[in-house]
Design a protein around this motif. Structure first.
Motif, short mmCIF file in Angstrom:
data_model
loop_
_atom_site.label_atom_id
_atom_site.label_comp_id
_atom_site.label_asym_id
_atom_site.label_seq_id
_atom_site.Cartn_x
_atom_site.Cartn_y
_atom_site.Cartn_z
N GLU A 33 1.01 -1.26 -0.14
CA GLU A 33 -0.21 0.06 -0.02
C GLU A 33 0.72 1.38 -0.05
O GLU A 33 0.44 2.53 -0.73
CB GLU A 33 -0.86 -0.05 0.99
N ILE A 34 2.12 1.36 0.84
CA ILE A 34 2.76 2.47 0.65
C ILE A 34 3.59 2.60 -0.44
O ILE A 34 3.31 3.71 -1.18
CB ILE A 34 4.10 2.12 1.75
N ARG A 35 3.77 1.53 -1.45
CA ARG A 35 4.54 1.60 -2.69
C ARG A 35 3.29 2.16 -3.58
O ARG A 35 3.60 3.31 -4.27
CB ARG A 35 4.79 0.40 -3.20
N GLU A 36 2.19 1.64 -3.41
CA GLU A 36 1.02 2.49 -4.20
C GLU A 36 0.81 3.78 -4.10
O GLU A 36 0.59 4.43 -5.05
CB GLU A 36 -0.10 1.43 -4.05
N ASN A 37 0.94 4.06 -2.62
CA ASN A 37 0.50 5.65 -2.40
C ASN A 37 1.62 6.49 -2.85
O ASN A 37 1.14 7.65 -3.24
CB ASN A 37 0.15 5.71 -0.98
N LEU A 38 2.93 5.81 -2.95
CA LEU A 38 3.90 6.66 -3.19
C LEU A 38 3.95 6.94 -4.85
O LEU A 38 4.35 8.11 -5.32
CB LEU A 38 5.34 5.83 -2.99
N LEU A 40 1.03 6.97 -6.51
CA LEU A 40 0.12 8.07 -6.71
C LEU A 40 0.35 9.42 -6.37
O LEU A 40 -0.15 10.49 -6.99
CB LEU A 40 -1.26 7.44 -5.63
N VAL A 41 1.17 9.67 -5.52
CA VAL A 41 1.82 11.05 -5.11
C VAL A 41 2.44 11.68 -6.36
O VAL A 41 2.17 12.82 -6.67
CB VAL A 41 2.67 10.87 -3.85
N LYS A 42 3.28 10.66 -7.06
CA LYS A 42 4.04 11.23 -7.94
C LYS A 42 3.01 11.63 -9.09
O LYS A 42 3.11 12.60 -9.97
CB LYS A 42 4.82 10.37 -8.44
N GLU A 43 1.89 10.95 -9.44
CA GLU A 43 0.90 11.13 -10.26
C GLU A 43 0.17 12.57 -9.97
O GLU A 43 -0.28 13.25 -10.99
CB GLU A 43 -0.05 9.81 -10.66
N LEU A 44 -0.13 12.66 -8.63
CA LEU A 44 -0.89 13.83 -8.27
C LEU A 44 -0.11 15.09 -8.42
O LEU A 44 -0.88 16.14 -8.94
CB LEU A 44 -1.54 13.80 -6.96
N GLU A 45 1.09 14.75 -8.22
CA GLU A 45 2.07 16.05 -8.49
C GLU A 45 2.19 16.34 -9.82
O GLU A 45 2.59 17.68 -10.10
CB GLU A 45 3.23 15.65 -7.89
N GLN A 46 1.77 15.70 -10.88
CA GLN A 46 1.85 15.90 -12.25
C GLN A 46 0.67 16.81 -12.81
O GLN A 46 0.84 17.41 -13.65
CB GLN A 46 1.95 14.77 -13.05
N ASP A 47 -0.35 16.76 -11.78
CA ASP A 47 -1.72 17.60 -12.01
C ASP A 47 -1.54 19.10 -11.42
O ASP A 47 -1.46 19.38 -10.25
CB ASP A 47 -2.82 16.94 -11.62
N GLN A 61 0.70 12.18 1.51
CA GLN A 61 1.81 12.03 2.14
C GLN A 61 1.76 11.91 3.80
O GLN A 61 2.48 10.98 4.15
CB GLN A 61 2.67 13.24 1.97
N GLY A 62 0.85 12.39 4.05
CA GLY A 62 0.60 12.19 5.72
C GLY A 62 0.05 10.69 6.03
O GLY A 62 0.39 9.94 6.91
N LYS A 63 -0.46 10.20 5.16
CA LYS A 63 -0.96 8.69 5.33
C LYS A 63 0.14 7.79 5.06
O LYS A 63 0.42 6.85 5.79
CB LYS A 63 -2.13 8.48 4.28
N ILE A 64 1.06 8.09 3.99
CA ILE A 64 2.35 7.43 3.91
C ILE A 64 3.13 7.68 5.12
O ILE A 64 3.55 6.43 5.70
CB ILE A 64 3.00 7.76 2.61
N THR A 65 3.21 8.73 5.93
CA THR A 65 4.05 8.78 7.01
C THR A 65 3.49 7.86 8.15
O THR A 65 4.37 7.25 8.71
CB THR A 65 4.23 10.25 7.27
N VAL A 66 2.39 7.84 8.17
CA VAL A 66 1.63 6.98 9.37
C VAL A 66 1.78 5.87 8.99
O VAL A 66 2.21 5.01 10.09
CB VAL A 66 0.07 7.64 9.36
N ASP A 67 1.69 5.28 7.78
CA ASP A 67 1.90 3.77 7.43
C ASP A 67 3.19 3.26 7.68
O ASP A 67 3.72 2.31 8.20
CB ASP A 67 1.62 3.54 5.96
N VAL A 68 4.39 4.30 7.29
CA VAL A 68 5.66 3.85 7.86
C VAL A 68 6.17 3.75 9.14
O VAL A 68 6.69 2.70 9.58
CB VAL A 68 6.57 4.74 7.02
N ALA A 69 5.10 4.51 9.83
CA ALA A 69 5.48 4.75 11.42
C ALA A 69 4.80 3.39 11.78
O ALA A 69 5.41 2.53 12.74
CB ALA A 69 4.80 5.71 11.92
N LYS A 70 3.78 2.89 11.33
CA LYS A 70 3.19 1.56 11.81
C LYS A 70 4.07 0.51 11.53
O LYS A 70 4.25 -0.42 12.24
CB LYS A 70 1.77 1.38 11.09
N LEU A 71 4.73 0.50 10.25
CA LEU A 71 5.55 -0.51 9.54
C LEU A 71 6.74 -0.67 10.50
O LEU A 71 7.29 -1.95 10.80
CB LEU A 71 5.80 -0.20 7.98
#
Length: 353
Positions: A33-38, A40-47, A61-71
């Protein structure tokens, strides 16, 4: 062959293995999920529209940070009070004693007075349940001014996401970086409250130092005389060259004691700077440090009185910001006495009309 023993052995082996598989699969899903969200972030930044007019990327990015903390195994739950094991053990022993007494009285049949130890035993059980549940600590916001709304939320996960969003929305700008307006105020405050006065002088401009010297000399006219010409020469020598040495040592000692007495009770870590820049003149800014307590910050939607706030005027000299005033809302004016643009200044109030 003892089938029951075989079944127990199988359970003893399979349960831990199943637990490990479950934990492993959850961690694997979280990584995926973290990889997919990363991505997605790159795709959103292109808009351009999403990037410039929304916080979608910041929240993801906040959700990714939380998920990394959980991991990584970091605890993100709401802070809780520790379990009072000593009290629980004592309560359990008392409850067990009352329960045993209840059984003893009712061993040959129910009698009405058995309800007393039975109720006592039940109350002990309820007490234990109460000590094990409801241990969440509410976020502290009682130290905020009236009308303020705390930024900090109930959960650590939301706090992380809020911090990411704040950074992405340019709430944290160059004023907080080293050499910035807010940074120099914190350095000045920390040095002065810890008694490092001469170090604190490096974070103040020349007029601030000169006015402090003039204030000290003016308040000690009985020792240095009242001739303004001589006071001018002495003030310039002290401010520029720290001479005469004996007079400079007395000045530093007096100033250090004054700042330590006033600011030592303050905890800079529990103060926050106003988010918007406040320019009062060319190369002059106003910095407000307000106590935020344990809230982590707050916002207001209308004019709000902020008690115990510290107000600094900072001055830019050669691309470096320095403290110009720590008590008023304008740069001080050298003179006899110097003007700090603060109310209830004893030196000013003592002047003739």
């Amino acid at each position: 062959m003892d089938l029951e023993a075989l079944a127990k052995a199988a359970v003893a082996v399979l349960v831990p293995v199943g637990t490990l598989i479950g934990v492993g699969s959850r961690r694997s899903r979280l990584r995926h999920e973290i990889r997919e969200n990363l991505t997605l972030v790159k795709e959103l930044e292109q808009d351009d529209v999403i990037r410039e007019h929304s916080l979608a990327t910041a929240w993801l990015q906040g959700k990714i940070t939380v998920d990394v903390a959980k991991l990584a195994g970091r605890s993100l739950g709401t802070p809780k009070k520790p379990i009072p094991w000593g009290s629980i053990v004592v309560t359990g022993l008392i409850g067990a004693a009352f329960g045993l007494w209840t059984w003893y009285l009712a061993r040959d049949g129910f009698v009405w007075y058995v309800t007393f130890p039975g109720v006592a035993s039940a109350l002990m059980l309820i007490s234990i349940m109460g000590q094990l549940t409801g241990r969440e600590l509410p976020p502290g916001s009682s130290d905020l001014p009236e009308g303020a709304t705390p930024v900090r939320t109930d959960t650590a996960a939301e706090q992380i996401a809020s911090s990411i969003a704040l950074a992405a929305s340019s709430g944290l700008d160059g004023r907080f970086a080293e050499g910035g307006q807010v940074w120099v105020c914190y350095q000045f405050l920390t040095s002065m409250r810890e008694g490092r006065y001469e170090e604190g002088l490096t974070f103040a401009d020349h007029d601030w130092a000169l006015c402090r010297v003039q204030s000290w000399l003016w308040n000690n006219r009985d020792s240095f005389g009242a001739d303004l010409g001589e006071l001018d020469s002495l003030a310039a020598s002290l401010a520029n060259h720290h001479e005469p040495t004996e007079a400079w040592a007395g000045f530093v000692e007096t100033e250090t004691n004054q700042f330590v007495t006033t600011w030592e009770p303050l905890d800079p870590d529990r103060y926050g700077a106003a988010s918007h820049r406040r320019r009062i003149a060319r190369d002059y800014d106003l910095v407000i440090l307000a106590p935020v307590g344990s809230s982590g910050g707050y916002f207001v939607t209308s004019a709000t009185a902020v008690p115990n706030a510290l107000i600094f005027v900072v001055h830019r000299e050669s691309d470096a910001w320095l403290v110009s005033n720590h008590v008023g809302m304008a740069p001080p004016t050298p003179g006899w006495p110097p003007v700090w643009w603060a109310t209830q200044d004893p030196s000013i109030e003592a002047l003739d009309d």
